[in-house]
Write a protein that holds these residues in place. Structure first.
Motif, PDB file in Angstrom:
ATOM      1  N   SER A   9       0.841  -1.191   0.000  1.00 35.10           N
ATOM      2  CA  SER A   9       0.000   0.000   0.000  1.00 35.10           C
ATOM      3  C   SER A   9       0.880   1.246   0.000  1.00 35.10           C
ATOM      4  O   SER A   9       2.020   1.220   0.452  1.00 35.10           O
ATOM      5  CB  SER A   9      -0.875  -0.035   1.260  1.00 35.10           C
ATOM      6  OG  SER A   9      -1.656   1.124   1.374  1.00 35.10           O
ATOM      7  N   VAL A  10       0.346   2.366  -0.497  1.00 37.77           N
ATOM      8  CA  VAL A  10       1.081   3.628  -0.514  1.00 37.77           C
ATOM      9  C   VAL A  10       0.163   4.746   0.000  1.00 37.77           C
ATOM     10  O   VAL A  10      -0.290   5.585  -0.760  1.00 37.77           O
ATOM     11  CB  VAL A  10       1.596   3.971  -1.932  1.00 37.77           C
ATOM     12  CG1 VAL A  10       2.498   5.206  -1.890  1.00 37.77           C
ATOM     13  CG2 VAL A  10       2.324   2.800  -2.552  1.00 37.77           C
ATOM     14  N   PRO A  11      -0.098   4.768   1.322  1.00 40.71           N
ATOM     15  CA  PRO A  11      -0.994   5.785   1.867  1.00 40.71           C
ATOM     16  C   PRO A  11      -0.292   7.078   2.282  1.00 40.71           C
ATOM     17  O   PRO A  11      -0.852   7.897   2.994  1.00 40.71           O
ATOM     18  CB  PRO A  11      -1.607   5.093   3.086  1.00 40.71           C
ATOM     19  CG  PRO A  11      -0.500   4.214   3.572  1.00 40.71           C
ATOM     20  CD  PRO A  11       0.208   3.752   2.317  1.00 40.71           C
ATOM     21  N   GLY A  12       0.937   7.273   1.845  1.00 36.13           N
ATOM     22  CA  GLY A  12       1.699   8.470   2.200  1.00 36.13           C
ATOM     23  C   GLY A  12       3.060   8.406   1.542  1.00 36.13           C
ATOM     24  O   GLY A  12       3.232   7.770   0.510  1.00 36.13           O
ATOM     25  N   ASP A  13       4.040   9.036   2.183  1.00 34.86           N
ATOM     26  CA  ASP A  13       5.400   9.053   1.627  1.00 34.86           C
ATOM     27  C   ASP A  13       6.383   9.374   2.747  1.00 34.86           C
ATOM     28  O   ASP A  13       5.990   9.723   3.855  1.00 34.86           O
ATOM     29  CB  ASP A  13       5.503  10.105   0.525  1.00 34.86           C
ATOM     30  CG  ASP A  13       6.627   9.814  -0.456  1.00 34.86           C
ATOM     31  OD1 ASP A  13       7.426   8.884  -0.212  1.00 34.86           O
ATOM     32  OD2 ASP A  13       6.709  10.520  -1.464  1.00 34.86           O
ATOM     33  N   LEU A  14       7.666   9.281   2.439  1.00 37.31           N
ATOM     34  CA  LEU A  14       8.672   9.687   3.409  1.00 37.31           C
ATOM     35  C   LEU A  14       8.551  11.181   3.659  1.00 37.31           C
ATOM     36  O   LEU A  14       8.346  11.962   2.723  1.00 37.31           O
ATOM     37  CB  LEU A  14      10.075   9.371   2.894  1.00 37.31           C
ATOM     38  CG  LEU A  14      10.419   7.891   2.733  1.00 37.31           C
ATOM     39  CD1 LEU A  14      11.788   7.749   2.102  1.00 37.31           C
ATOM     40  CD2 LEU A  14      10.354   7.170   4.058  1.00 37.31           C
ATOM     41  N   LEU A  45       1.431  -3.883   5.032  1.00 35.44           N
ATOM     42  CA  LEU A  45       2.658  -3.667   4.271  1.00 35.44           C
ATOM     43  C   LEU A  45       2.530  -2.366   3.481  1.00 35.44           C
ATOM     44  O   LEU A  45       1.596  -2.193   2.703  1.00 35.44           O
ATOM     45  CB  LEU A  45       2.901  -4.835   3.303  1.00 35.44           C
ATOM     46  CG  LEU A  45       4.130  -4.737   2.408  1.00 35.44           C
ATOM     47  CD1 LEU A  45       5.415  -4.765   3.233  1.00 35.44           C
ATOM     48  CD2 LEU A  45       4.122  -5.876   1.405  1.00 35.44           C
ATOM     49  N   ILE A  46       3.474  -1.463   3.704  1.00 30.82           N
ATOM     50  CA  ILE A  46       3.461  -0.137   3.084  1.00 30.82           C
ATOM     51  C   ILE A  46       4.838   0.100   2.469  1.00 30.82           C
ATOM     52  O   ILE A  46       5.855  -0.350   3.007  1.00 30.82           O
ATOM     53  CB  ILE A  46       3.139   0.931   4.153  1.00 30.82           C
ATOM     54  CG1 ILE A  46       1.706   0.723   4.653  1.00 30.82           C
ATOM     55  CG2 ILE A  46       3.338   2.332   3.623  1.00 30.82           C
ATOM     56  CD1 ILE A  46       1.367   1.519   5.878  1.00 30.82           C
ATOM     57  N   THR A  47       4.885   0.819   1.371  1.00 30.59           N
ATOM     58  CA  THR A  47       6.165   1.084   0.739  1.00 30.59           C
ATOM     59  C   THR A  47       6.392   2.579   0.532  1.00 30.59           C
ATOM     60  O   THR A  47       5.457   3.357   0.449  1.00 30.59           O
ATOM     61  CB  THR A  47       6.295   0.346  -0.614  1.00 30.59           C
ATOM     62  OG1 THR A  47       7.634   0.459  -1.073  1.00 30.59           O
ATOM     63  CG2 THR A  47       5.359   0.913  -1.655  1.00 30.59           C
ATOM     64  N   ALA A  48       7.646   2.925   0.488  1.00 34.09           N
ATOM     65  CA  ALA A  48       8.107   4.269   0.140  1.00 34.09           C
ATOM     66  C   ALA A  48       9.492   4.068  -0.458  1.00 34.09           C
ATOM     67  O   ALA A  48      10.068   2.981  -0.375  1.00 34.09           O
ATOM     68  CB  ALA A  48       8.165   5.181   1.355  1.00 34.09           C
ATOM     69  N   LEU A  49      10.039   5.103  -1.039  1.00 32.19           N
ATOM     70  CA  LEU A  49      11.343   5.009  -1.680  1.00 32.19           C
ATOM     71  C   LEU A  49      12.346   4.257  -0.809  1.00 32.19           C
ATOM     72  O   LEU A  49      12.529   4.593   0.353  1.00 32.19           O
ATOM     73  CB  LEU A  49      11.882   6.418  -1.958  1.00 32.19           C
ATOM     74  CG  LEU A  49      13.276   6.484  -2.542  1.00 32.19           C
ATOM     75  CD1 LEU A  49      13.259   5.971  -3.978  1.00 32.19           C
ATOM     76  CD2 LEU A  49      13.811   7.884  -2.487  1.00 32.19           C
TER      77      LEU A  49
END
Length: 99
Positions: A9-14, A45-49
């Motif tokens: 999931s991508v509910p935001g960012d760094l 599970l969430i991802t960011a750069l």
């Protein structure tokens, strides 16, 4: 050997304050990452750069399954102003794969 595909999931960012080293082929975090949510988290599970973030429950399940090739470290989380306005009582909790 089994192979798995994961979809995070991508509910935001760094957050802007998170240091990232872009001088290497795979950018890496240079300090404890801060993940800033723009939406409520709905996945473990969430991802960011350069990294994946997991809930403590998923981290425990991965450890119990003796999956190798990753490491966990601390992460800080925050919520943007809009998320806090819409969900003032939101609870955020993540671990981070530092490998």
């Amino acid at each position: 050997m089994s192979a798995y595909q994961i979809e995070a999931s991508v509910p935001g960012d760094l957050a802007n304050e998170t240091g990232v080293d872009y001088t290497v082929v795979r950018p890496r975090l240079t300090e404890t990452p801060i993940y800033e949510f723009a939406l409520p988290p709905r996945a473990d599970l969430i991802t960011a750069l350069a990294t994946y973030f997991v809930t403590p429950q998923l981290a425990d399940a991965i450890a119990a399954a003796q999956i190798t090739g990753l490491a966990f470290a601390d992460a800080r989380v925050s919520a943007d102003d809009q998320l806090l306005l819409l969900h003032p009582d939101i609870e955020l909790d993540l671990a981070v794969d530092a490998g």
